[in-house]
Design a protein around this motif. Sequence first.
Motif, mmCIF file in Angstrom:
data_model
loop_
_atom_site.group_PDB
_atom_site.id
_atom_site.type_symbol
_atom_site.label_atom_id
_atom_site.label_comp_id
_atom_site.label_asym_id
_atom_site.label_seq_id
_atom_site.Cartn_x
_atom_site.Cartn_y
_atom_site.Cartn_z
ATOM 1 N N ILE A 24 0.841 -1.203 0.000
ATOM 2 C CA ILE A 24 0.000 0.000 0.000
ATOM 3 C C ILE A 24 0.875 1.252 0.000
ATOM 4 O O ILE A 24 0.628 2.184 -0.767
ATOM 5 C CB ILE A 24 -0.967 -0.017 1.196
ATOM 6 C CG1 ILE A 24 -2.034 -1.058 0.929
ATOM 7 C CG2 ILE A 24 -1.561 1.349 1.458
ATOM 8 C CD1 ILE A 24 -3.172 -1.096 1.864
ATOM 9 N N TYR A 25 1.880 1.284 0.853
ATOM 10 C CA TYR A 25 2.791 2.435 0.866
ATOM 11 C C TYR A 25 3.468 2.608 -0.487
ATOM 12 O O TYR A 25 3.619 3.712 -0.986
ATOM 13 C CB TYR A 25 3.851 2.274 1.957
ATOM 14 C CG TYR A 25 3.518 3.014 3.222
ATOM 15 C CD1 TYR A 25 4.049 4.262 3.463
ATOM 16 C CD2 TYR A 25 2.678 2.469 4.174
ATOM 17 C CE1 TYR A 25 3.757 4.954 4.621
ATOM 18 C CE2 TYR A 25 2.378 3.145 5.335
ATOM 19 C CZ TYR A 25 2.919 4.379 5.551
ATOM 20 O OH TYR A 25 2.625 5.054 6.689
ATOM 21 N N ASP A 58 2.857 10.684 6.021
ATOM 22 C CA ASP A 58 4.265 10.312 6.149
ATOM 23 C C ASP A 58 4.932 10.963 7.349
ATOM 24 O O ASP A 58 5.798 10.360 7.978
ATOM 25 C CB ASP A 58 5.034 10.671 4.874
ATOM 26 C CG ASP A 58 4.781 9.672 3.769
ATOM 27 O OD1 ASP A 58 4.256 8.579 4.068
ATOM 28 O OD2 ASP A 58 5.090 9.983 2.612
ATOM 29 N N MET A 59 4.549 12.179 7.667
ATOM 30 C CA MET A 59 5.126 12.837 8.848
ATOM 31 C C MET A 59 4.703 12.125 10.121
ATOM 32 O O MET A 59 5.504 11.980 11.050
ATOM 33 C CB MET A 59 4.721 14.306 8.882
ATOM 34 C CG MET A 59 5.452 15.135 7.846
ATOM 35 S SD MET A 59 4.863 16.830 7.666
ATOM 36 C CE MET A 59 4.841 17.418 9.323
ATOM 37 N N VAL A 60 3.458 11.672 10.177
ATOM 38 C CA VAL A 60 2.955 10.977 11.358
ATOM 39 C C VAL A 60 3.578 9.584 11.472
ATOM 40 O O VAL A 60 3.953 9.137 12.542
ATOM 41 C CB VAL A 60 1.413 10.897 11.327
ATOM 42 C CG1 VAL A 60 0.880 9.986 12.397
ATOM 43 C CG2 VAL A 60 0.816 12.290 11.459
ATOM 44 N N SER A 61 3.701 8.895 10.337
ATOM 45 C CA SER A 61 4.168 7.512 10.380
ATOM 46 C C SER A 61 5.667 7.355 10.149
ATOM 47 O O SER A 61 6.157 6.239 10.051
ATOM 48 C CB SER A 61 3.418 6.688 9.336
ATOM 49 O OG SER A 61 3.755 7.118 8.039
ATOM 50 N N TRP A 62 6.394 8.451 10.059
ATOM 51 C CA TRP A 62 7.823 8.402 9.760
ATOM 52 C C TRP A 62 8.597 7.524 10.733
ATOM 53 O O TRP A 62 9.398 6.693 10.339
ATOM 54 C CB TRP A 62 8.380 9.828 9.768
ATOM 55 C CG TRP A 62 9.857 9.908 9.676
ATOM 56 C CD1 TRP A 62 10.715 10.229 10.674
ATOM 57 C CD2 TRP A 62 10.666 9.645 8.527
ATOM 58 N NE1 TRP A 62 12.008 10.211 10.219
ATOM 59 C CE2 TRP A 62 12.009 9.850 8.897
ATOM 60 C CE3 TRP A 62 10.387 9.255 7.223
ATOM 61 C CZ2 TRP A 62 13.053 9.678 8.014
ATOM 62 C CZ3 TRP A 62 11.436 9.091 6.352
ATOM 63 C CH2 TRP A 62 12.744 9.297 6.749
ATOM 64 N N PHE A 63 8.369 7.673 12.019
ATOM 65 C CA PHE A 63 9.130 6.930 13.023
ATOM 66 C C PHE A 63 8.606 5.519 13.234
ATOM 67 O O PHE A 63 9.205 4.743 13.966
ATOM 68 C CB PHE A 63 9.143 7.684 14.350
ATOM 69 C CG PHE A 63 9.899 8.973 14.265
ATOM 70 C CD1 PHE A 63 11.270 8.970 14.156
ATOM 71 C CD2 PHE A 63 9.239 10.192 14.268
ATOM 72 C CE1 PHE A 63 11.985 10.152 14.065
ATOM 73 C CE2 PHE A 63 9.932 11.377 14.176
ATOM 74 C CZ PHE A 63 11.310 11.360 14.074
ATOM 75 N N ILE A 64 7.493 5.192 12.599
ATOM 76 C CA ILE A 64 6.954 3.840 12.711
ATOM 77 C C ILE A 64 7.222 3.048 11.436
ATOM 78 O O ILE A 64 7.736 1.941 11.482
ATOM 79 C CB ILE A 64 5.432 3.881 12.999
ATOM 80 C CG1 ILE A 64 5.193 4.566 14.339
ATOM 81 C CG2 ILE A 64 4.839 2.489 12.987
ATOM 82 C CD1 ILE A 64 3.754 4.895 14.612
ATOM 83 N N SER A 108 9.229 2.297 -1.262
ATOM 84 C CA SER A 108 8.360 3.176 -0.482
ATOM 85 C C SER A 108 9.186 4.096 0.418
ATOM 86 O O SER A 108 8.833 5.262 0.613
ATOM 87 C CB SER A 108 7.347 2.372 0.336
ATOM 88 O OG SER A 108 7.994 1.541 1.268
ATOM 89 N N ILE A 109 10.298 3.610 0.952
ATOM 90 C CA ILE A 109 11.192 4.476 1.721
ATOM 91 C C ILE A 109 11.770 5.551 0.812
ATOM 92 O O ILE A 109 11.839 6.727 1.183
ATOM 93 C CB ILE A 109 12.299 3.658 2.414
ATOM 94 C CG1 ILE A 109 11.705 2.806 3.527
ATOM 95 C CG2 ILE A 109 13.381 4.566 2.982
ATOM 96 C CD1 ILE A 109 12.670 1.835 4.152
ATOM 97 N N TYR A 110 12.158 5.176 -0.394
ATOM 98 C CA TYR A 110 12.647 6.153 -1.362
ATOM 99 C C TYR A 110 11.558 7.176 -1.692
ATOM 100 O O TYR A 110 11.835 8.375 -1.795
ATOM 101 C CB TYR A 110 13.107 5.440 -2.635
ATOM 102 C CG TYR A 110 13.508 6.376 -3.739
ATOM 103 C CD1 TYR A 110 14.700 7.083 -3.672
ATOM 104 C CD2 TYR A 110 12.681 6.578 -4.842
ATOM 105 C CE1 TYR A 110 15.071 7.951 -4.680
ATOM 106 C CE2 TYR A 110 13.036 7.441 -5.856
ATOM 107 C CZ TYR A 110 14.224 8.126 -5.777
ATOM 108 O OH TYR A 110 14.575 8.994 -6.770
#
Length: 120
Positions: A24-25, A58-64, A108-110
């Motif tokens: 999904i990401y 992405d800002m909310v889920s960045w550290f997860i 997805s990280i990229y």
Amino acid sequence: MKNFDKESKNFKIFTYVTLFITGIYFLVHLLFMVSEAELITPYGEFEHSFFLGLLLVDMVSWFIYVPFAGIVIVVQSLYLIARLADTENVKKWFYLPSFLNIIFGGFSIYGIFELFKSAV
């Protein structure tokens, strides 16, 4: 290493659940990268709201998500290496869900990095 049950039920469940999340990401960030490359031109407000919505997620889920995807990439890579080391026939080492997890997680990280770079 022959006694190691590579296709255990728990590992298959783990693989498919992580494949769903990373997939999904990947698809959402692929849509963002395609719209940024202007291969298709979304019209006005949709492009702006999609960009801001994706940036917020992405800002909310960045550290997860990024540590999760990193761990998934490492685990699935080690699994494929273990299968390659354990098989005499090279054709039997390939496991598509693990390979897709590595591809989807990496891209997805990229995509997240590209989104943050575009936001600046």
